[in-house]
Design an enzyme around this catalytic site. Structure first.
Site, PDB file in Angstrom:
ATOM      1  CG  ASP A   1     -49.472 -18.827  20.076  1.00 10.81           C
ATOM      2  OD1 ASP A   1     -50.259 -19.245  19.205  1.00 10.81           O
ATOM      3  OD2 ASP A   1     -48.249 -18.680  19.874  1.00 10.81           O
TER       4      ASP A   1
ATOM      5  CG  HIS B   1     -58.852 -22.360  16.626  1.00  7.40           C
ATOM      6  ND1 HIS B   1     -57.728 -21.783  17.164  1.00  7.40           N
ATOM      7  CD2 HIS B   1     -58.572 -22.539  15.305  1.00  7.40           C
ATOM      8  CE1 HIS B   1     -56.805 -21.624  16.218  1.00  7.40           C
ATOM      9  NE2 HIS B   1     -57.302 -22.082  15.081  1.00  7.40           N
TER      10      HIS B   1
ATOM     11  CG  LEU C   1     -63.291  -9.340  33.961  1.00 10.39           C
ATOM     12  CD1 LEU C   1     -61.917  -9.131  34.563  1.00 10.39           C
ATOM     13  CD2 LEU C   1     -63.440 -10.795  33.506  1.00 10.39           C
TER      14      LEU C   1
HETATM   15  C1  IPE Z   1     -50.757 -14.295  18.014  1.00  8.39           C
HETATM   16  O1  IPE Z   1     -50.625 -15.645  17.734  1.00  8.39           O
HETATM   17  C2  IPE Z   1     -52.142 -13.833  17.719  1.00  8.39           C
HETATM   18  C3  IPE Z   1     -53.199 -14.385  18.554  1.00  8.39           C
HETATM   19  C4  IPE Z   1     -53.094 -15.201  19.547  1.00  8.39           C
HETATM   20  C5  IPE Z   1     -54.500 -13.935  18.211  1.00  8.39           C
HETATM   21  P1  IPE Z   1     -49.984 -16.165  16.363  1.00  8.39           P
HETATM   22  O2  IPE Z   1     -49.910 -17.619  16.481  1.00  8.39           O
HETATM   23  O3  IPE Z   1     -50.730 -15.616  15.212  1.00  8.39           O
HETATM   24  O4  IPE Z   1     -48.540 -15.484  16.399  1.00  8.39           O
HETATM   25  P2  IPE Z   1     -47.223 -15.810  15.585  1.00  8.39           P
HETATM   26  O5  IPE Z   1     -47.589 -15.840  14.135  1.00  8.39           O
HETATM   27  O6  IPE Z   1     -46.743 -17.158  16.035  1.00  8.39           O
HETATM   28  O7  IPE Z   1     -46.276 -14.730  15.951  1.00  8.39           O
HETATM   29  C1  IPE Z   2     -53.813 -19.081  18.776  1.00 10.43           C
HETATM   30  O1  IPE Z   2     -53.446 -20.394  18.538  1.00 10.43           O
HETATM   31  C2  IPE Z   2     -55.170 -18.756  18.203  1.00 10.43           C
HETATM   32  C3  IPE Z   2     -55.160 -17.791  17.093  1.00 10.43           C
HETATM   33  C4  IPE Z   2     -54.127 -17.179  16.607  1.00 10.43           C
HETATM   34  C5  IPE Z   2     -56.440 -17.506  16.496  1.00 10.43           C
HETATM   35  P1  IPE Z   2     -52.720 -20.808  17.184  1.00 10.43           P
HETATM   36  O2  IPE Z   2     -53.749 -21.166  16.178  1.00 10.43           O
HETATM   37  O3  IPE Z   2     -51.762 -19.749  16.761  1.00 10.43           O
HETATM   38  O4  IPE Z   2     -51.947 -22.090  17.627  1.00 10.43           O
HETATM   39  P2  IPE Z   2     -50.475 -22.527  17.180  1.00 10.43           P
HETATM   40  O5  IPE Z   2     -49.549 -21.401  17.556  1.00 10.43           O
HETATM   41  O6  IPE Z   2     -50.514 -22.748  15.704  1.00 10.43           O
HETATM   42  O7  IPE Z   2     -50.213 -23.765  17.964  1.00 10.43           O
HETATM   43 MG    MG Z   3     -49.808 -19.429  17.169  1.00  9.45          MG
END
Ligand code: IPE
Ligand code: IPE
Ligand code: MG
Length: 260
Positions: free
Chosen positions: A25, A42, A136
């Site tokens: 995240d 990303h 792995l």
């Molecule tokens: C969780 O991250 C899902 C992934 C990393 C794939 P999100 O960014 O979607 O989670 P929330 O919405 O903050 O809980």
């Molecule tokens: C996690 O990073 C990746 C996915 C959920 C695909 P985020 O896109 O949720 O990044 P933040 O949380 O908005 O910074």
């Molecule tokens: Mg996120």
């Protein structure tokens, strides 16, 4: 191989975690903090996936599970979702040869029927190509939700009951055989980067006795050193599985093992 359930049988604790599960995240916030478009986070995040996969190989971790896309992520703006799909396609196309030569086995878990056919084909090919690799086991959780997993397992069990014309005895040990990750032991260590302290519908069943590690580091900046900190934190934990601390120091724990 059938893995034991942490609630039915006290697991053997290994020095190095066998299975690490990560919520990757903070990609969007990493990009925003640099005045870049979210999607560039990303792209950078994919580089971190490669770095951490290599780190886990070097550190003799057997299972690495990465949460790449949740069912709730379809709620994001269409442009971001379609960018993520294209990134998934290009990663599958470009990285498989590398995974293959590094003896890594790729598995993808989640409701893949929601993805376009091209992604489904690429996943199938990638899994088949790396199926005999013995190093792995890298699992990508894509359109994976913990609740989806528990429900699909329940449906399989119900179907089996109908087919056998019998009520199968379902318990906490055999239930996990119906989950998408039946091939892996429950995670020893759960890491979430990006500062949030929640599970966001990841491996709900399997995290029953997993050790949690949260870090504010955004996923694009996570690296081998940060992974080392998480593992060091894990090594300092006392995994009691319901027992007292005193019991852990006594030899009687071997008796627990015999009872399983
Ligand atoms: C969780 O991250 C899902 C992934 C990393 C794939 P999100 O960014 O979607 O989670 P929330 O919405 O903050 O809980
Ligand atoms: C996690 O990073 C990746 C996915 C959920 C695909 P985020 O896109 O949720 O990044 P933040 O949380 O908005 O910074
Ligand atoms: Mg996120």
């Amino acid at each position: 191989m059938i893995h034991t359930s942490s609630t039915m049988c006290t697991p053997t604790v290994t020095e190095v975690p066998r299975h690490i599960a990560i919520i990757m995240d903070g990609n969007g916030r990493w990009a925003e903090s640099r005045r870049l478009p979210r999607v560039s986070g990303h792209v950078k995040g994919l580089e971190t996936v490669k770095i951490i996969t290599k780190s886990c190989t070097m550190r003799n971790i057997k299972f690495l599970t990465l949460f790449a896309f949740s069912p709730e992520n379809w709620r994001r703006p269409i442009d971001e979702v379609s960018f993520l799909m294209r990134l998934f396609i290009s990663a599958l196309e470009r990285e498989i040869a590398h995974l293959y030569t590094n003896n890594i086995r790729l598995r993808v878990v989640g409701d893949l029927s929601m993805f376009e056919p091209r992604i489904q084909d690429l996943v199938q090919n990638a899994e088949a190509k790396t199926a005999s690799n013995t190093g792995l086991i890298l699992t990508i959780a894509a359109n994976y939700g913990g609740r989806w997993d528990i429900l699909q397992a329940t449906r399989k069990i119900a179907q089996q009951c109908v087919d056998d014309n019998s009520i199968q005895s379902v318990n906490e040990s055999n239930f996990s055989q119906y989950l998408a990750m039946a091939y892996a032991p429950e995670p020893d260590l759960f890491i979430r980067t990006g500062g949030e302290q929640r599970v966001s519908n990841f491996l709900l069943w399997q995290l029953a006795y997993t050790e949690f590690y949260f870090t504010g580091v955004f996923w694009p900046e996570f690296n081998d050193m940060e992974l080392g900190k998480a593992i060091a934190s894990y090594c300092g934990r006392e995994r009691r599985f319901g027992r007292t601390g005193e019991q852990l120091t006594r030899k009687s724990q071997n008796i627990d093992a015999l009872l399983c």
